[in-house]
Write a protein that holds these residues in place. Structure first.
Motif, mmCIF file in Angstrom:
data_model
loop_
_atom_site.group_PDB
_atom_site.id
_atom_site.type_symbol
_atom_site.label_atom_id
_atom_site.label_comp_id
_atom_site.label_asym_id
_atom_site.label_seq_id
_atom_site.Cartn_x
_atom_site.Cartn_y
_atom_site.Cartn_z
ATOM 1 N N CYS A 28 36.479 41.160 43.250
ATOM 2 C CA CYS A 28 36.286 42.517 43.775
ATOM 3 C C CYS A 28 35.042 43.161 43.178
ATOM 4 O O CYS A 28 34.268 43.806 43.874
ATOM 5 N N GLU A 29 34.851 42.991 41.864
ATOM 6 C CA GLU A 29 33.731 43.616 41.172
ATOM 7 C C GLU A 29 32.677 42.604 40.738
ATOM 8 O O GLU A 29 31.720 42.963 40.040
ATOM 9 N N MET A 30 32.836 41.351 41.139
ATOM 10 C CA MET A 30 31.874 40.292 40.842
ATOM 11 C C MET A 30 31.597 40.184 39.344
ATOM 12 O O MET A 30 30.450 40.214 38.883
ATOM 13 N N VAL A 31 32.661 40.072 38.569
ATOM 14 C CA VAL A 31 32.561 39.938 37.117
ATOM 15 C C VAL A 31 32.711 38.473 36.754
ATOM 16 O O VAL A 31 33.635 37.789 37.216
ATOM 17 N N THR A 32 31.823 37.967 35.909
ATOM 18 C CA THR A 32 31.832 36.563 35.539
ATOM 19 C C THR A 32 32.629 36.337 34.257
ATOM 20 O O THR A 32 32.811 37.256 33.454
ATOM 21 N N ASP A 33 33.061 35.091 34.087
ATOM 22 C CA ASP A 33 33.755 34.781 32.831
ATOM 23 C C ASP A 33 32.787 34.857 31.648
ATOM 24 O O ASP A 33 33.192 35.145 30.520
ATOM 25 N N ARG A 34 31.476 34.669 31.889
ATOM 26 C CA ARG A 34 30.496 34.821 30.822
ATOM 27 C C ARG A 34 30.470 36.267 30.319
ATOM 28 O O ARG A 34 30.370 36.508 29.109
ATOM 29 N N GLU A 35 30.570 37.224 31.240
ATOM 30 C CA GLU A 35 30.602 38.629 30.837
ATOM 31 C C GLU A 35 31.859 38.953 30.031
ATOM 32 O O GLU A 35 31.798 39.667 29.019
ATOM 33 N N VAL A 36 32.986 38.449 30.487
ATOM 34 C CA VAL A 36 34.249 38.725 29.793
ATOM 35 C C VAL A 36 34.247 38.090 28.407
ATOM 36 O O VAL A 36 34.634 38.730 27.414
ATOM 37 N N THR A 37 33.785 36.858 28.321
ATOM 38 C CA THR A 37 33.730 36.186 27.027
ATOM 39 C C THR A 37 32.818 36.921 26.058
ATOM 40 O O THR A 37 33.147 37.098 24.875
ATOM 41 N N ALA A 48 38.993 43.919 37.046
ATOM 42 C CA ALA A 48 40.280 44.499 37.454
ATOM 43 C C ALA A 48 40.165 45.957 37.881
ATOM 44 O O ALA A 48 41.157 46.683 37.880
ATOM 45 N N MET A 49 38.966 46.402 38.275
ATOM 46 C CA MET A 49 38.779 47.787 38.691
ATOM 47 C C MET A 49 38.481 47.914 40.183
ATOM 48 O O MET A 49 38.171 49.003 40.662
ATOM 49 N N GLY A 50 38.588 46.825 40.920
ATOM 50 C CA GLY A 50 38.213 46.850 42.328
ATOM 51 C C GLY A 50 39.380 47.003 43.274
ATOM 52 O O GLY A 50 40.419 47.564 42.936
ATOM 53 N N ARG A 51 39.216 46.485 44.475
ATOM 54 C CA ARG A 51 40.202 46.689 45.537
ATOM 55 C C ARG A 51 41.605 46.222 45.150
ATOM 56 O O ARG A 51 42.582 46.875 45.462
#
Length: 454
Positions: free
Chosen positions: A395-404, A426-429
């Motif tokens: 939904c928000e195009m967040v990568t696992d690299r960003e989360v890590t 987890a902030m999208g649709r």
């Protein structure tokens, strides 16, 4: 026992900005926060509008801090890699009485040093914002009002403060304290801390902190709930400028604008409540809010609402900022900082440094600003750079690299809300329906409350 130069109570917008300023000035800074993360209180629900101060009370401390903070933010944002959505704002008149007040508002803006405001007639409004309801009679254009990322600046300030030696202690509520004429001893739920000066930036708890440590409170917090609705990203094509109402004697009214994340928001409401910790979303008020949004921008009727949320503002019995400086007790309160606090935070931090240190200087060898990851929709995101791994939140195009990277950062997120503010996951649709399982795998037991969210 370690002795800090300054203990800041509260890691909201003002607390983080003050910690940065004081740490860069060479002070040994301690930040005590009762929540699990920075921005755990009122600051987490800020409206993300960088204000010019065009309608602030003339000659007020609020106006001065807003304009100082505005200039500093524009000066440092490139170094921190902070986004700026150059929207401008339009104060729109929807009836004859409001239309007649626009010239007065323009004069106030000019007296406040905002000289580039322009009065628009109905035709000008329609040309600039063709999707607004045609009943708009005119507007005041304020070109310098902008939209920013509501959370990344303060995380950046905290990171630079930590690099300069500041210590943040979370889930560490202040219970009591005593001053011996030279230093404060503060007892919290975790420890006993010693500092020469106290700066009270406790927001919704500012009066309680004064009562606990000083024995009296110079103001009374009257929590004011503000509800917001977030429209899906398709709404962003309907409006360009921040749409502001003509303020009344009692309220500034609700704002309709794009966000840096590609959505459109409407809010906030203004409802007083007793509870300082739990802002609830009330259906009746929310329905009124949505009806107002769709009356101003009829195209919103066809666009779904992605999320609703509420925040609390630390309003007091008076409108102005509540500053209590007692040099003989090494005490400074920065209280009653309401909707303009995000813009004013850097200006307030400069004020704190002047009052505590007698000067406001930053040494040449100060740690460089951290380069913050971009979360804004109108600029390149992490997924556009090869090697990101996988798209974790579609939904928000967040990568696992960003989360890590967020999980490994300092200060790290300690709950799901903190991770959301650092990455947009987890902030999208779907509000996390499709990505919380994978988030749980990456985070393990590092995020409080993640198990309950699944």
């Amino acid at each position: 026992m370690d002795i800090f130069d300054i203990a800041i109570i509260g890691a909201g917008a003002v607390g983080c900005a003050a910690a940065r300023r004081l740490a860069l000035a060479g002070c040994r800074v301690l930040v005590l926060e009762k929540g699990t993360d920075i921005l755990s209180g009122a600051s987490k629900a800020n409206s993300a509008i960088l204000h010019t101060g065009f309608d602030a009370p003339e000659g007020s401390l609020e106006l001065d801090c807003m304009q100082v903070g505005y200039r500093e933010y524009l000066g440092l944002r490139a170094d921190f890699n902070l986004p700026l959505l150059e929207t401008g704002a339009m104060v729109v008149a929807w009836n004859e009485a409001e239309f007649l007040r626009l010239p007065q508002l323009a004069e106030i803006a000019r007296r406040n040093g905002v000289a580039d405001v322009v009065l628009l007639d109905a035709g000008d409004v329609r040309r600039r914002e063709p999707n607004l309801d045609p009943s708009a009679l005119g507007a005041l254009l304020v070109p310098g009002e902008y939209v920013i990322d509501p959370w990344s600046p303060f995380l950046g300030y905290a990171r630079q403060a930590i690099a300069a030696g500041a210590v943040f202690s979370f889930k560490d509520e202040v219970l009591r304290g005593a001053f011996d004429g030279a230093r404060w001893t503060v007892e919290t739920v975790k420890a006993r801390w010693t500092a020469r000066h106290i700066v009270n930036c406790a927001g919704l708890g500012g009066d309680l902190i004064e009562q606990r440590l000083l024995g009296d409170a110079s103001f009374e917090i009257r929590p004011r709930r503000g509800q917001f609705a977030v429209y899906d990203k398709a709404a962003s094509r309907l409006v360009d400028a921040i749409i502001l109402p003509v303020p009344s004697e009692t309220t500034k009214g609700v704002v309709l604008c794009r966000t840096a994340f590609g959505n459109v928001i409407i809010g906030p409401t203004a409802e007083e409540q007793q509870d300082r910790d739990r802002p609830t979303v009330e259906r009746a008020e929310l329905q009124k809010l949505l009806a107002r949004a769709e009356a101003m921008l009829p195209g919103l009727k066809d666009i779904p609402v992605t999320a609703v949320y509420a925040g609390l503002r630390p309003a007091t019995e008076r409108k102005e900022y509540r500053i209590r400086h007692e040099p003989d007790r090494n005490w400074l309160t920065v209280g009653g900082i309401r909707s303009t606090g995000m813009t004013a935070s850097l200006g307030l931090a400069q004020l704190v440094a002047r009052l505590i240190l007698g000067e406001d200087s930053v040494p040449q060898d100060a740690p460089k600003p951290p380069v913050m990851p971009n979360l804004a929709e109108h600029l390149p995101r992490d997924w556009s750079t090869p090697g990101y791994g996988e798209i974790l939140c579609h939904c928000e195009m967040v990568t696992d690299r960003e989360v890590t990277a967020a999980l490994a950062s300092s200060p790290p997120p300690r709950d799901l809300a903190g991770l959301k503010r650092r990455t947009r996951c987890a902030m999208g649709r779907c509000q996390g329906f499709n990505c919380l399982g994978r988030l749980s795998e990456l985070a393990g037991d590092r995020l409080a409350g993640l198990g309950e969210a699944l």
